[in-house]
Design a protein around this motif. Structure first.
Motif, PDB file in Angstrom:
ATOM      1  N   LEU A  48      29.347  40.294  54.502  1.00  0.00           N
ATOM      2  CA  LEU A  48      30.733  39.613  54.083  1.00  0.00           C
ATOM      3  C   LEU A  48      31.130  40.673  53.232  1.00  0.00           C
ATOM      4  O   LEU A  48      30.881  40.811  52.116  1.00  0.00           O
ATOM      5  N   LEU A  49      32.644  40.943  53.792  1.00  0.00           N
ATOM      6  CA  LEU A  49      33.307  41.653  52.777  1.00  0.00           C
ATOM      7  C   LEU A  49      34.701  40.706  52.479  1.00  0.00           C
ATOM      8  O   LEU A  49      35.378  40.446  53.238  1.00  0.00           O
ATOM      9  N   VAL A  50      34.909  40.255  51.074  1.00  0.00           N
ATOM     10  CA  VAL A  50      35.871  39.492  50.711  1.00  0.00           C
ATOM     11  C   VAL A  50      37.075  40.254  50.286  1.00  0.00           C
ATOM     12  O   VAL A  50      36.673  41.402  49.110  1.00  0.00           O
ATOM     13  N   LEU A  51      38.291  40.077  50.571  1.00  0.00           N
ATOM     14  CA  LEU A  51      39.492  40.510  49.991  1.00  0.00           C
ATOM     15  C   LEU A  51      40.301  39.332  49.189  1.00  0.00           C
ATOM     16  O   LEU A  51      40.508  38.405  49.893  1.00  0.00           O
ATOM     17  N   ASP A  52      40.329  39.690  47.947  1.00  0.00           N
ATOM     18  CA  ASP A  52      41.190  38.499  47.048  1.00  0.00           C
ATOM     19  C   ASP A  52      41.647  39.148  45.708  1.00  0.00           C
ATOM     20  O   ASP A  52      41.407  40.421  45.637  1.00  0.00           O
ATOM     21  N   ILE A  53      42.061  38.393  45.129  1.00  0.00           N
ATOM     22  CA  ILE A  53      42.711  38.709  43.664  1.00  0.00           C
ATOM     23  C   ILE A  53      41.496  38.518  42.758  1.00  0.00           C
ATOM     24  O   ILE A  53      40.652  37.626  43.106  1.00  0.00           O
ATOM     25  N   VAL A  54      41.543  39.180  41.630  1.00  0.00           N
ATOM     26  CA  VAL A  54      40.477  39.274  40.589  1.00  0.00           C
ATOM     27  C   VAL A  54      41.168  39.454  39.376  1.00  0.00           C
ATOM     28  O   VAL A  54      41.908  40.191  39.221  1.00  0.00           O
ATOM     29  N   HIS A  55      40.598  38.443  38.656  1.00  0.00           N
ATOM     30  CA  HIS A  55      41.450  38.111  37.282  1.00  0.00           C
ATOM     31  C   HIS A  55      39.950  39.114  36.314  1.00  0.00           C
ATOM     32  O   HIS A  55      39.041  38.498  35.920  1.00  0.00           O
ATOM     33  N   ALA A  56      40.426  40.222  35.813  1.00  0.00           N
ATOM     34  CA  ALA A  56      39.513  41.186  35.091  1.00  0.00           C
ATOM     35  C   ALA A  56      40.296  41.609  33.765  1.00  0.00           C
ATOM     36  O   ALA A  56      39.846  42.580  33.069  1.00  0.00           O
ATOM     37  N   LYS A  57      41.488  41.150  33.684  1.00  0.00           N
ATOM     38  CA  LYS A  57      42.278  41.592  32.577  1.00  0.00           C
ATOM     39  C   LYS A  57      42.920  43.030  32.543  1.00  0.00           C
ATOM     40  O   LYS A  57      42.858  43.550  31.654  1.00  0.00           O
ATOM     41  N   GLY A  66      38.892  43.414  45.123  1.00  0.00           N
ATOM     42  CA  GLY A  66      39.907  42.635  44.557  1.00  0.00           C
ATOM     43  C   GLY A  66      41.028  43.435  44.053  1.00  0.00           C
ATOM     44  O   GLY A  66      40.978  44.882  43.684  1.00  0.00           O
ATOM     45  N   MET A  67      41.850  42.714  43.661  1.00  0.00           N
ATOM     46  CA  MET A  67      43.349  43.112  42.857  1.00  0.00           C
ATOM     47  C   MET A  67      43.587  42.474  41.974  1.00  0.00           C
ATOM     48  O   MET A  67      43.587  41.038  42.040  1.00  0.00           O
ATOM     49  N   THR A 117      45.583  46.941  39.607  1.00  0.00           N
ATOM     50  CA  THR A 117      44.183  47.508  39.512  1.00  0.00           C
ATOM     51  C   THR A 117      43.220  46.914  40.684  1.00  0.00           C
ATOM     52  O   THR A 117      43.133  45.823  40.836  1.00  0.00           O
ATOM     53  N   ILE A 118      42.567  47.876  41.396  1.00  0.00           N
ATOM     54  CA  ILE A 118      41.591  47.481  42.523  1.00  0.00           C
ATOM     55  C   ILE A 118      40.333  47.604  41.916  1.00  0.00           C
ATOM     56  O   ILE A 118      39.774  48.290  41.098  1.00  0.00           O
ATOM     57  N   TYR A 119      39.457  46.403  42.368  1.00  0.00           N
ATOM     58  CA  TYR A 119      37.958  46.348  41.842  1.00  0.00           C
ATOM     59  C   TYR A 119      37.280  46.427  43.069  1.00  0.00           C
ATOM     60  O   TYR A 119      37.437  45.658  43.984  1.00  0.00           O
ATOM     61  N   ARG A 120      36.046  46.999  42.946  1.00  0.00           N
ATOM     62  CA  ARG A 120      34.930  46.677  44.109  1.00  0.00           C
ATOM     63  C   ARG A 120      33.656  46.297  43.485  1.00  0.00           C
ATOM     64  O   ARG A 120      33.123  46.679  42.219  1.00  0.00           O
ATOM     65  N   LEU A 121      33.419  44.989  43.713  1.00  0.00           N
ATOM     66  CA  LEU A 121      32.346  44.233  43.270  1.00  0.00           C
ATOM     67  C   LEU A 121      31.126  43.684  44.087  1.00  0.00           C
ATOM     68  O   LEU A 121      31.584  43.515  45.340  1.00  0.00           O
ATOM     69  N   GLU A 157      29.605  35.919  33.925  1.00  0.00           N
ATOM     70  CA  GLU A 157      30.564  34.714  34.029  1.00  0.00           C
ATOM     71  C   GLU A 157      31.929  35.132  33.714  1.00  0.00           C
ATOM     72  O   GLU A 157      32.803  34.343  33.808  1.00  0.00           O
ATOM     73  N   LYS A 158      32.263  35.985  32.888  1.00  0.00           N
ATOM     74  CA  LYS A 158      33.641  36.707  32.407  1.00  0.00           C
ATOM     75  C   LYS A 158      34.513  36.835  33.691  1.00  0.00           C
ATOM     76  O   LYS A 158      35.579  36.872  33.785  1.00  0.00           O
ATOM     77  N   GLN A 159      33.754  37.373  34.805  1.00  0.00           N
ATOM     78  CA  GLN A 159      34.232  38.018  36.000  1.00  0.00           C
ATOM     79  C   GLN A 159      34.878  36.666  36.613  1.00  0.00           C
ATOM     80  O   GLN A 159      34.096  35.857  37.155  1.00  0.00           O
ATOM     81  N   ARG A 160      36.027  36.677  37.121  1.00  0.00           N
ATOM     82  CA  ARG A 160      36.541  35.674  37.919  1.00  0.00           C
ATOM     83  C   ARG A 160      37.201  35.958  39.164  1.00  0.00           C
ATOM     84  O   ARG A 160      38.026  36.871  39.046  1.00  0.00           O
ATOM     85  N   LEU A 161      36.722  35.652  40.335  1.00  0.00           N
ATOM     86  CA  LEU A 161      37.305  36.083  41.452  1.00  0.00           C
ATOM     87  C   LEU A 161      38.351  34.916  41.859  1.00  0.00           C
ATOM     88  O   LEU A 161      38.053  34.062  42.436  1.00  0.00           O
ATOM     89  N   SER A 162      39.599  35.274  41.607  1.00  0.00           N
ATOM     90  CA  SER A 162      40.720  34.336  41.792  1.00  0.00           C
ATOM     91  C   SER A 162      40.394  32.898  41.459  1.00  0.00           C
ATOM     92  O   SER A 162      39.618  32.675  40.695  1.00  0.00           O
ATOM     93  N   ILE A 163      40.946  31.835  42.092  1.00  0.00           N
ATOM     94  CA  ILE A 163      40.420  30.482  41.630  1.00  0.00           C
ATOM     95  C   ILE A 163      39.422  30.012  43.050  1.00  0.00           C
ATOM     96  O   ILE A 163      38.973  28.775  42.926  1.00  0.00           O
ATOM     97  N   HIS A 164      39.175  31.048  43.776  1.00  0.00           N
ATOM     98  CA  HIS A 164      38.256  30.670  44.895  1.00  0.00           C
ATOM     99  C   HIS A 164      36.771  31.078  44.485  1.00  0.00           C
ATOM    100  O   HIS A 164      35.845  30.829  45.489  1.00  0.00           O
ATOM    101  N   ASP A 165      36.434  31.646  43.392  1.00  0.00           N
ATOM    102  CA  ASP A 165      34.894  32.212  43.212  1.00  0.00           C
ATOM    103  C   ASP A 165      34.035  30.816  43.280  1.00  0.00           C
ATOM    104  O   ASP A 165      33.141  31.354  43.850  1.00  0.00           O
TER     105      ASP A 165
END
Length: 167
Positions: free
Chosen positions: A58-67, A116-117, A72-76, A85-93
């Protein structure tokens, strides 16, 4: 044969929150192997766990809140989200992790990765992306495309029959 589900997540009415959906829509214009499914997941809830059945990855494309800076693009990995727990994948995590757990109760479930972005604006009603996210969008789609190709290659190796030693 192993299968991949590419899921674009987000609300296209909330500016940058829709980046995952916009990206998967771009990728849907391309030709992919029959074992790759691209889907607009919108703002799904945990009741979509049944969609994961039959997929190995499963590859998810979404926003990521990482400050980070907007765009900024993230691979997680899934572990990145669960362990940090500080990492937050949009409001859908929460829904996404819960969906994977529910899918696991029904049987094998896919291994998840996230592209994520960092958003600039995800709270205001607006169709389209903010300027910093729009500027980074082509690279976001390219990173997603590269990740899909990497996963396809990994699945191809996994699909190979074991070599026999005839010695």
């Amino acid at each position: 044969m192993q299968k991949l589900l590419v899921l674009g997540i987000g609300n296209t009415l909330l500016t940058d929150d829709g980046v995952g959906v916009f990206a998967v829509e771009e990728l849907m214009k391309e030709t992919w192997p029959h074992n790759v499914t691209l889907m607009d997941g919108g703002t799904f809830t945990q009741d979509i766990f049944y969609l994961f059945e039959g997929y190995d990855r499963l590859l998810v494309l979404d926003i990521v809140h990482a400050k980070g800076a907007p765009g900024t693009i993230y691979r997680l990995s899934e572990d990145d989200l669960v362990q940090n727990e500080k990492q937050r994948l949009s409001i859908h995590d929460v829904d996404l992790i819960d969906s994977l757990k529910m899918a696991e109760l029904r049987g094998p479930r896919p291994r998840m990765q996230v592209i994520g972005m960092e958003p600039h604006d995800f709270l205001n009603w607006n169709i389209g992306l903010s300027e910093p996210v729009q500027a980074a969008f082509p690279r976001f789609v390219e990173v997603a495309r590269e990740e899909i190709r990497t996963i396809i290659a990994e699945m191809s190796v996994a699909n190979q029959p074991p070599a026999h030693d005839n010695a």
